[in-house]
Design a protein around this motif. Structure first.
Motif, short mmCIF file in Angstrom:
data_model
loop_
_atom_site.label_atom_id
_atom_site.label_comp_id
_atom_site.label_asym_id
_atom_site.label_seq_id
_atom_site.Cartn_x
_atom_site.Cartn_y
_atom_site.Cartn_z
N ASP A 1 0.73 -1.29 -0.15
CA ASP A 1 0.10 -0.09 -0.06
C ASP A 1 0.68 1.38 -0.13
N PHE A 2 1.91 1.16 0.67
CA PHE A 2 2.90 2.43 0.75
C PHE A 2 3.64 2.46 -0.59
N ILE A 3 3.86 1.44 -1.24
CA ILE A 3 4.27 1.64 -2.84
C ILE A 3 3.22 2.20 -3.67
N GLN A 4 2.19 1.67 -3.38
CA GLN A 4 0.92 2.24 -4.42
C GLN A 4 0.74 3.50 -4.19
N SER A 5 0.92 4.11 -2.76
CA SER A 5 0.70 5.63 -2.69
C SER A 5 1.82 6.35 -3.14
N LEU A 6 3.05 5.78 -3.23
CA LEU A 6 4.28 6.54 -3.97
C LEU A 6 3.85 6.43 -5.34
N THR A 7 3.60 5.47 -5.82
CA THR A 7 3.24 5.38 -7.36
C THR A 7 1.98 6.47 -7.92
N SER A 8 0.98 6.33 -7.02
CA SER A 8 -0.05 7.37 -7.34
C SER A 8 0.62 9.06 -7.33
N SER A 9 1.23 9.16 -6.46
CA SER A 9 1.79 10.55 -6.28
C SER A 9 2.63 10.79 -7.54
N ILE A 10 3.36 9.92 -7.85
CA ILE A 10 4.42 9.98 -8.91
C ILE A 10 3.87 10.11 -10.31
N GLN A 11 3.03 9.07 -10.89
CA GLN A 11 2.38 8.78 -12.01
C GLN A 11 2.08 10.18 -12.88
N PRO A 12 1.47 11.17 -12.11
CA PRO A 12 1.02 12.38 -12.85
C PRO A 12 2.09 13.26 -13.54
N TYR A 13 3.29 13.09 -12.94
CA TYR A 13 4.53 13.69 -13.26
C TYR A 13 5.24 13.04 -14.34
N ILE A 14 4.76 11.89 -14.93
CA ILE A 14 5.45 11.06 -15.89
C ILE A 14 4.78 11.33 -17.08
N THR A 15 4.96 12.48 -17.79
CA THR A 15 4.22 12.92 -18.97
C THR A 15 5.20 12.83 -20.01
N SER A 16 4.66 13.38 -21.18
CA SER A 16 5.44 13.39 -22.71
C SER A 16 6.85 14.04 -22.61
N ASP A 17 7.08 14.97 -21.74
CA ASP A 17 8.72 15.23 -21.90
C ASP A 17 9.26 14.79 -20.76
N PHE A 18 8.82 13.75 -19.82
CA PHE A 18 9.53 13.17 -18.75
C PHE A 18 10.87 12.59 -19.22
N GLU A 19 11.83 12.64 -18.77
CA GLU A 19 13.22 12.04 -19.12
C GLU A 19 13.72 11.30 -17.86
N TYR A 20 13.56 11.55 -16.73
CA TYR A 20 14.37 10.79 -15.61
C TYR A 20 13.67 10.83 -14.29
N LEU A 21 13.55 9.87 -13.39
CA LEU A 21 12.84 10.02 -12.15
C LEU A 21 14.02 9.64 -11.11
N LEU A 22 14.45 10.67 -10.28
CA LEU A 22 15.59 10.51 -9.14
C LEU A 22 14.94 10.39 -7.96
N MET A 23 14.85 9.42 -7.19
CA MET A 23 14.61 9.24 -5.71
C MET A 23 15.66 9.47 -4.97
N SER A 24 15.30 10.62 -3.93
CA SER A 24 16.42 11.08 -3.19
C SER A 24 15.96 10.61 -1.60
N TYR A 25 16.79 10.09 -0.91
CA TYR A 25 16.40 9.73 0.36
C TYR A 25 17.23 10.67 1.39
N HIS A 26 17.02 10.67 2.53
CA HIS A 26 17.82 11.18 3.77
C HIS A 26 18.94 10.30 3.70
N GLY A 27 20.14 10.89 3.77
CA GLY A 27 21.37 10.14 3.91
C GLY A 27 21.68 9.90 5.42
N LEU A 28 22.77 9.04 5.63
CA LEU A 28 23.15 8.61 6.69
C LEU A 28 25.07 8.48 6.65
N PRO A 29 25.58 8.95 7.74
CA PRO A 29 27.06 8.58 7.74
C PRO A 29 27.30 6.98 7.46
#
Length: 323
Positions: free
Chosen positions: A171-199
């Motif tokens: 369900d979490f993955i599906q929520s992320l998918t639903s939020s991202i999908q509208p931005y995968i448009t005709s001029d889309f080239e690349y999706l970067l998933m940026s996470y909080h880092g750790l030492p």
């Protein structure tokens, strides 16, 4: 009537306002946590009191002012909205009796206040949900440690259920998918998933945080139906000179431009509500870097916040853990 079930949402925290004094107070509390800066107590105290807080407070306060809302800190506003909507959702049917509280590891509303509210209401069970999808000792571990210390002093200790990591929850993955999908448009080239880092030195205590982030990324990319060449992952928010887990988000932006990518979409799957790290670090600073590098568009996907699919996902987690 049965006693209510408590639900405790945990988040990291935020300054009370964007003044230098308030930010310094918050940074002092946050960075004094031995799970955040893993140094002997005296060295950590010297580093925080005399180096980091004095030199970083004004800069951080300026960053907070860039994203501060009329009704307060975005992290607090979004977390409180999520708490409210989840409570309404859980109590919308018959025979449901849930009390949903919000506790911040640092700052207010604090974890102790949230738990004491549940104690006064004599909840029979507390379901604890850290708002950190991937487990790390510095975030999830620290918050849960405080939760358990406080509950240990309750007069009557309720049953406890902890949802520690849901980085690959369907369900979490599906929520992320639903939020991202509208931005995968005709001029889309690349999706970067940026996470909080750790030492890097904290990786041994964090259940392979980087692996969990990569698993989330793979599941999202597959769900959004992206080609392997159209997505990647990175880590942001590093502090100090020690090596942090790689690749770094700012370095990846350079590499993407070298590959000829012009239109970039970034999402931040380790944050479920928008905050300084998403709105300012990515939405402002990363955008400025991208423009300097010659990129055309950098679009930040909003965090899940109180989106219906995410509220439904949380509801499913709570119901699964309920009596």
């Amino acid at each position: 009537m049965n006693n209510p079930t408590g639900v405790l949402l945990l988040n990291l925290g935020t300054p009370e306002n964007c003044s230098v004094i308030a930010v310094a107070k918050y940074l002092n509390q946050f960075l004094s946590d031995p799970r955040v800066i893993e140094l002997p107590a005296i060295l950590r105290w010297l580093l925080v009191k005399f180096i980091i807080v004095p030199f970083r407070s004004a800069k951080s306060a300026r960053a907070y002012r860039e994203i501060w809302q009329a009704d307060g800190s975005p992290l607090l506003v979004n977390s409180e909205l999520l708490r409210t909507v989840l409570a309404e959702k859980l109590n919308s049917g018959d025979n449901k009796n849930y009390i949903v509280t919000l506790g911040m590891r640092y700052g207010k509303p604090d974890i102790n206040t949230a738990l004491r509210q549940l104690e006064k209401l004599a909840v029979e069970k507390i379901i604890v949900i850290p708002l950190f999808p991937q487990y790390s000792s510095a975030a999830t571990g620290s918050a849960l440690e405080q939760v358990l210390q406080i509950i240990a002093n309750f007069k009557v200790i309720p049953e406890i259920a902890v949802i520690t990591a849901y980085f690959q929850n369907v369900d979490f993955i599906q929520s992320l998918t639903s939020s991202i999908q509208p931005y995968i448009t005709s001029d889309f080239e690349y999706l970067l998933m940026s996470y909080h880092g750790l030492p890097e030195r904290q990786m041994l205590h964090s259940g392979c945080y980087k692996t969990q982030c990569l698993q989330t990324s793979n599941l999202v990319a597959k769900s959004v139906n992206l080609a392997e060449s159209a997505w990647g992952y990175s880590f942001q928010s590093r502090l100090g000179r020690l090596p942090w887990i790689r690749p770094y988000t700012d370095d990846v932006l350079i590499e993407l431009r070298q590959r000829g990518i012009k239109n970039l979409v970034i999402c931040c799957p380790s944050f479920v509500v928008d905050c300084l790290e998403t709105l300012e670090e990515i939405g402002i600073r990363a955008l400025e870097q991208w423009q300097v590098l010659g990129g055309q568009t950098l679009t930040l996907v909003p965090c899940l916040n109180a989106q219906p699919s995410w509220v439904n996902a949380l509801e499913a987690m709570v119901l699964k853990a309920s009596p």
